[in-house]
Design a protein around this motif. Structure first.
Motif, PDB file in Angstrom:
ATOM      1  N   HIS A 189     -31.293  11.210  60.258  1.00 56.07           N
ATOM      2  CA  HIS A 189     -29.993  11.762  59.627  1.00 56.07           C
ATOM      3  C   HIS A 189     -29.886  10.796  58.459  1.00 56.07           C
ATOM      4  O   HIS A 189     -29.634   9.688  58.477  1.00 56.07           O
ATOM      5  CB  HIS A 189     -28.869  11.700  60.689  1.00 56.07           C
ATOM      6  CG  HIS A 189     -29.135  12.528  61.743  1.00 56.07           C
ATOM      7  ND1 HIS A 189     -28.241  12.863  62.639  1.00 56.07           N
ATOM      8  CD2 HIS A 189     -30.348  13.407  62.111  1.00 56.07           C
ATOM      9  CE1 HIS A 189     -28.864  13.678  63.836  1.00 56.07           C
ATOM     10  NE2 HIS A 189     -29.900  13.917  63.363  1.00 56.07           N
ATOM     11  N   GLU A 214     -33.631  14.949  57.691  1.00 56.12           N
ATOM     12  CA  GLU A 214     -33.074  16.185  58.432  1.00 56.12           C
ATOM     13  C   GLU A 214     -31.987  16.800  57.639  1.00 56.12           C
ATOM     14  O   GLU A 214     -31.076  16.218  56.913  1.00 56.12           O
ATOM     15  CB  GLU A 214     -32.576  15.646  59.874  1.00 56.12           C
ATOM     16  CG  GLU A 214     -32.166  17.138  60.550  1.00 56.12           C
ATOM     17  CD  GLU A 214     -32.099  16.836  62.035  1.00 56.12           C
ATOM     18  OE1 GLU A 214     -32.429  15.994  62.562  1.00 56.12           O
ATOM     19  OE2 GLU A 214     -31.591  17.864  62.688  1.00 56.12           O
ATOM     20  N   HIS A 228     -36.637  22.062  63.487  1.00 53.35           N
ATOM     21  CA  HIS A 228     -35.875  21.706  64.709  1.00 53.35           C
ATOM     22  C   HIS A 228     -35.304  23.089  65.151  1.00 53.35           C
ATOM     23  O   HIS A 228     -34.405  23.658  64.190  1.00 53.35           O
ATOM     24  CB  HIS A 228     -34.884  20.844  64.675  1.00 53.35           C
ATOM     25  CG  HIS A 228     -34.914  19.325  64.711  1.00 53.35           C
ATOM     26  ND1 HIS A 228     -34.015  18.322  64.513  1.00 53.35           N
ATOM     27  CD2 HIS A 228     -36.206  18.809  64.999  1.00 53.35           C
ATOM     28  CE1 HIS A 228     -34.653  17.090  64.817  1.00 53.35           C
ATOM     29  NE2 HIS A 228     -36.017  17.490  65.122  1.00 53.35           N
TER      30      HIS A 228
HETATM   31 FE    FE Z   1     -31.409  15.282  64.537  1.00 51.20          FE
END
Ligand code: FE
Ligand code: FE
Ligand code: ZN
Length: 309
Positions: free
Chosen positions: A111, A148, A217
């Motif tokens: 992140h 991400e 994801h």
């Molecule tokens: Fe994550």
């Protein structure tokens, strides 16, 4: 070949071997791990992670090391204005990358950070400076840092493609940066993948480049597009819906990318919310058969009841 898996745990005595066994129990052919609890930075030495045994089982079962994904702990913040905390984050991420390398894995999802009310530009500057340090001190590895896409909750950086690209283009060794696209996060960030799937991908391609993608994801979302919430939902039970998620999973442009589920565990019964059960075996089955099963949650609970007696 479809590369599909979920995040799995790594703990106890079996460590990475247990992670591989868990992935296989879901009929997955890849997986994602945290090297310890995601909410803290306590870690076992890699010698205690059963890496060789895990590799052997992966070899036997056809799980390719290069498809496995490591996720950095989400409490790390490279944009933290506190210099001491930044230094800790740099040091810890450096260690995480070395651990990933020792495990034979090729990418670590990160992140990007949260600017904590300092403004996105200040946050991006710190992230760039700190990524430069981390990439410098891990030169001898070939591990990618996959930034991400974030939902934009709080002061998260990476809430749009422009912010990720602003980081990528300023980092010196950006050849070791890639991007992890999280379907729940981009939906929550305001990208309309339901009605404008191609348009969103075109934007991604124009701003970052689809060749930067290294992992997807796959999560449905509990919230409406643009809500900036980041609450994952099981596939087909949320606001994105099964068809859009399935379209992305089976998109030939992404066939080389590992797809990782981070959908929530289910309570076994509605009156027993503390006991939880992973949905991944069933979600992977839906993905492989390209068929949404609206009774999925009920089926999972019923199967669990049977195995309990
Ligand atoms: Fe994550
Ligand atoms: Fe994610
Ligand atoms: Zn999330």
């Amino acid at each position: 070949m479809l590369k599909i898996g979920s995040h799995v745990s790594m703990n106890g005595k079996k460590m990475l071997l247990g992670s591989v066994e868990e992935a296989l129990s879901y009929d997955a052919n890849t997986f994602m791990i945290y090297t310890g609890a995601p909410q803290n930075t306590k870690r076992k030495p890699t010698e205690a992670m059963a890496i060789e045994k895990a590799h052997q089982l992966m070899g036997e079962k056809g799980i390719d090391k290069k498809d496995v994904v490591v996720h950095a702990p989400y409490i790390m913040n490279l944009a933290n204005p506190d210099p001491e905390k930044q230094a800790f984050a740099v040091e810890f991420l450096t260690e995480e990358i070395h651990r990933a390398h020792q495990m034979g894995f090729k990418q670590i999802v990160l992140h990007p950070g949260a600017h904590v009310k300092q403004g996105a530009d200040a946050g991006i500057k710190r992230i760039v400076a700190n990524l430069d340090k981390v990439l410098e001190s891990t030169q001898k590895t070939d591990v990618l840092i996959a930034l991400e896409t974030m939902s934009g909750k709080g002061t998260e950086i990476g809430r749009n493609f422009e912010e990720l690209q602003a980081i990528i283009e300023r980092v010196q060794h950006h050849e070791r940066l890639s991007v992890c696209l999280d379907t729940c996060h981009i939906h929550d960030a305001g990208y309309d993948i339901i009605n404008d799937y191609e348009g969103v991908l075109q934007q991604f391609d124009a701003i970052i480049g689809l060749d930067r993608l290294s992992v997807l994801h796959i999560n449905d979302s509990k919230n409406k597009m643009g809500a900036h919430k980041d609450r994952h939902e099981n596939l087909g039970f949320g606001e994105i819906g099964f068809d859009t998620l399935s379209k992305m999973i089976h998109d030939v442009r992404f066939s080389h990318l590992p797809k990782i589920l981070e959908t929530p565990y289910l309570p076994k019964t509605s009156d027993d919310k503390k006991r939880i059960y992973p949905p991944y075996k069933y979600e992977i089955e839906m993905i492989k058969t390209k068929t949404f099963n609206p009774d999925l949650k009920k089926i999972i609970r019923d199967k669990e009841k049977l195995t309990q007696v």
